[in-house]
Write a protein that holds these residues in place. Structure first.
Motif, mmCIF file in Angstrom:
data_model
loop_
_atom_site.group_PDB
_atom_site.id
_atom_site.type_symbol
_atom_site.label_atom_id
_atom_site.label_comp_id
_atom_site.label_asym_id
_atom_site.label_seq_id
_atom_site.Cartn_x
_atom_site.Cartn_y
_atom_site.Cartn_z
ATOM 1 N N LEU A 122 0.845 -1.133 0.110
ATOM 2 C CA LEU A 122 -0.140 0.187 -0.070
ATOM 3 C C LEU A 122 0.918 1.268 0.057
ATOM 4 O O LEU A 122 0.377 2.458 -0.683
ATOM 5 C CB LEU A 122 -1.021 0.144 1.330
ATOM 6 C CG LEU A 122 -1.809 -1.326 1.224
ATOM 7 C CD1 LEU A 122 -2.751 -0.880 2.441
ATOM 8 C CD2 LEU A 122 -2.508 -1.380 0.126
ATOM 9 N N VAL A 126 -0.281 9.501 -1.696
ATOM 10 C CA VAL A 126 -1.467 8.192 -1.614
ATOM 11 C C VAL A 126 -2.355 8.971 -0.565
ATOM 12 O O VAL A 126 -1.951 9.549 0.497
ATOM 13 C CB VAL A 126 -0.809 7.093 -1.199
ATOM 14 C CG1 VAL A 126 -0.186 7.058 0.108
ATOM 15 C CG2 VAL A 126 -1.714 5.924 -0.927
ATOM 16 N N ALA A 144 -5.177 7.289 2.255
ATOM 17 C CA ALA A 144 -5.538 6.162 3.243
ATOM 18 C C ALA A 144 -6.794 6.415 3.928
ATOM 19 O O ALA A 144 -7.074 7.422 4.359
ATOM 20 C CB ALA A 144 -4.543 5.879 4.250
ATOM 21 N N ILE A 178 -7.875 -3.279 -3.329
ATOM 22 C CA ILE A 178 -7.222 -2.600 -2.098
ATOM 23 C C ILE A 178 -6.683 -1.373 -2.278
ATOM 24 O O ILE A 178 -6.782 -0.506 -1.578
ATOM 25 C CB ILE A 178 -6.500 -3.622 -1.359
ATOM 26 C CG1 ILE A 178 -6.086 -3.064 0.018
ATOM 27 C CG2 ILE A 178 -5.196 -3.526 -2.073
ATOM 28 C CD1 ILE A 178 -5.679 -4.218 1.005
ATOM 29 N N ILE A 179 -6.363 -1.163 -3.473
ATOM 30 C CA ILE A 179 -5.910 0.134 -4.163
ATOM 31 C C ILE A 179 -6.580 0.443 -5.318
ATOM 32 O O ILE A 179 -6.851 -0.349 -6.553
ATOM 33 C CB ILE A 179 -4.405 0.108 -4.434
ATOM 34 C CG1 ILE A 179 -3.517 -0.274 -3.334
ATOM 35 C CG2 ILE A 179 -3.941 1.598 -5.093
ATOM 36 C CD1 ILE A 179 -2.068 -0.333 -3.585
ATOM 37 N N ARG A 205 -5.750 5.521 -3.961
ATOM 38 C CA ARG A 205 -6.267 5.402 -2.623
ATOM 39 C C ARG A 205 -6.205 3.979 -2.079
ATOM 40 O O ARG A 205 -6.443 3.243 -2.791
ATOM 41 C CB ARG A 205 -7.868 5.948 -2.848
ATOM 42 C CG ARG A 205 -8.110 7.183 -3.223
ATOM 43 C CD ARG A 205 -9.460 7.598 -3.275
ATOM 44 N NE ARG A 205 -9.589 8.912 -3.861
ATOM 45 C CZ ARG A 205 -10.541 9.726 -3.555
ATOM 46 N NH1 ARG A 205 -11.614 9.462 -2.667
ATOM 47 N NH2 ARG A 205 -10.673 10.928 -4.078
ATOM 48 N N CYS A 206 -6.010 3.809 -0.623
ATOM 49 C CA CYS A 206 -5.839 2.400 -0.319
ATOM 50 C C CYS A 206 -6.468 2.182 1.059
ATOM 51 O O CYS A 206 -7.051 3.247 1.576
ATOM 52 C CB CYS A 206 -4.234 2.224 0.170
ATOM 53 S SG CYS A 206 -3.670 3.349 1.355
ATOM 54 N N LYS A 207 -6.993 0.787 1.143
ATOM 55 C CA LYS A 207 -7.810 0.545 2.431
ATOM 56 C C LYS A 207 -7.086 -0.382 3.229
ATOM 57 O O LYS A 207 -7.153 -1.686 2.986
ATOM 58 C CB LYS A 207 -9.025 -0.030 1.702
ATOM 59 C CG LYS A 207 -9.581 0.717 0.781
ATOM 60 C CD LYS A 207 -11.067 -0.024 0.331
ATOM 61 C CE LYS A 207 -11.781 0.728 -0.802
ATOM 62 N NZ LYS A 207 -11.106 0.895 -2.080
ATOM 63 N N LYS A 250 -9.023 -3.311 5.058
ATOM 64 C CA LYS A 250 -9.963 -4.129 4.077
ATOM 65 C C LYS A 250 -10.492 -5.434 4.774
ATOM 66 O O LYS A 250 -11.348 -5.920 4.295
ATOM 67 C CB LYS A 250 -9.180 -4.616 2.705
ATOM 68 C CG LYS A 250 -9.631 -5.277 1.843
ATOM 69 C CD LYS A 250 -9.159 -6.009 0.503
ATOM 70 C CE LYS A 250 -9.911 -6.762 -0.358
ATOM 71 N NZ LYS A 250 -8.911 -7.264 -1.542
#
Length: 343
Positions: free
Chosen positions: A47, A163, A165, A195-196, A215-217, A220
């Motif tokens: 990520l 990025v 989050a 996830i991204i 954008r990332c999680k 998840k």
């Protein structure tokens, strides 16, 4: 009846029974498992990379508060080399966002993280309170979703972040998969479990823009109930009131159904996510081509971005302009370009 001992350390009293594993854990072992799993999600999903400036989408709620806390914790513990910042969007909802922003400000102080706040009023000239008065409650999530996603992008650019989050958890992602199935939205269904996300359409209510900053999680695979437990056990300060305009949102009905399924099968949330990951869409929807809005010069997959279309409707006294069917909207645009009265 004897009290169960922790299934990990075998010594301390168990305080938590995890839905995803059925393990009974004490507080300290729960902290270890919770933090370790998120660290594995971050590293396996790649990520971040060293030197990234990360904008943490902060609303003051449980998800974003725990996200800010744990990213700082893991960044220090594992030496990720990240520059963390908080980014909040003030939608202009009296009695809700104004209160939650006070929590975000305190989190910024507690975690020693810089904070940037952008408002709908400054960006678009409208608050959500004003939009709801003009459009009614039924379609307000469309406006808020589109404006919020663009506002996050603008804020991240302003902060020179590489990025973003977000605090989307496993429950959120499972809900999104179900929403896309129920809507027959094949284009988004094939990307629901990413996830991204980058240069793809974001999931949610009313969004159709493509974005430049990834954008990332990190959450998840993290259950919502475990995020709440972690926040409470750690005595983290967060704002727990739900948005006053969200009860009528379609997602809310899907959430209720998912909770009922979870009572029968505790693993259903991760089961849905894994099913979505394995799903092969025979004819995936065409990805939008990244371009620039001819009005606001911002990222868009259309000549005029969704935010500008919605604003046009609001400013012209026709708030339904941006939420009508696409064929009708094209007709409205042609009428305006030809000087016809389309009101």
């Amino acid at each position: 009846m004897p009290v169960a001992s922790c299934s990990r350390c075998k010594v301390a009293r168990a305080n938590v029974k995890r839905s995803k594993t059925a393990d009974c854990l004490c507080k300290e072992c729960f902290f270890y498992c919770f933090e370790t799993e998120i660290h594995e999600t971050i590293t396996k999903g790649r990520l971040f990379k060293r030197g990234d400036t990360v904008a943490i989408g902060a609303s003051g709620g449980k998800d974003s508060t725990v996200l800010a806390y744990i990213l700082k914790l893991l960044n220090d513990r594992h030496d990720y080399g990240l520059h963390l910042q908080l980014l909040s969007i003030d939608e202009g909802i009296t009695g809700y966002r104004d209160d939650s922003l006070e929590t975000v400000k305190q989190n910024g102080v507690d975690y020693a993280l810089p904070l940037q706040i952008l408002s709908y009023e400054d960006l678009y000239g409208w608050t959500m309170d004003e939009i709801v008065r003009a459009t009614g409650v039924r379609n307000n999530c469309t406006f808020c979703g589109v404006f919020r996603r663009q506002a996050l992008e603008r804020g991240a650019q302003l902060m020179k972040c590489s990025v973003i989050a977000t605090g989307h958890n496993a429950d959120d992602i499972a809900e999104t998969i179900l929403m896309n199935i129920l809507r027959g939205d094949i284009a988004r269904l094939g990307r629901s479990t990413n996830i991204i996300t980058n240069d793809n359409e974001e999931e949610g209510e009313g969004g159709d823009l493509s974005w430049g900053i990834p954008r990332c999680k990190p959450f998840k695979y993290t259950y919502e109930k475990e995020i709440v437990l972690y926040a409470r056990f750690k005595s983290l300060l967060y704002f727990s009131t739900e948005c006053i305009y969200s009860p009528n949102a379609y997602r809310g009905h899907v959430r209720v159904h998912l909770k009922e399924l979870e009572k029968v099968r505790p693993s259903v949330i991760l089961d849905i996510i894994h099913s979505g990951e394995c799903l092969q869409v025979a004819r995936p929807g065409r990805l939008p081509t990244k371009g620039v809005c001819e009005r606001c010069a911002f990222i868009s997959s259309q000549r005029v971005c969704k935010a500008c279309v919605l604003l046009q409707g609001l400013n012209s006294g026709r708030p339904k302009l941006g939420i009508c069917k696409s064929s009708k909207l094209r007709g409205l645009k042609r009428g305006e370009e030809g000087g016809e009265d389309v009101s």
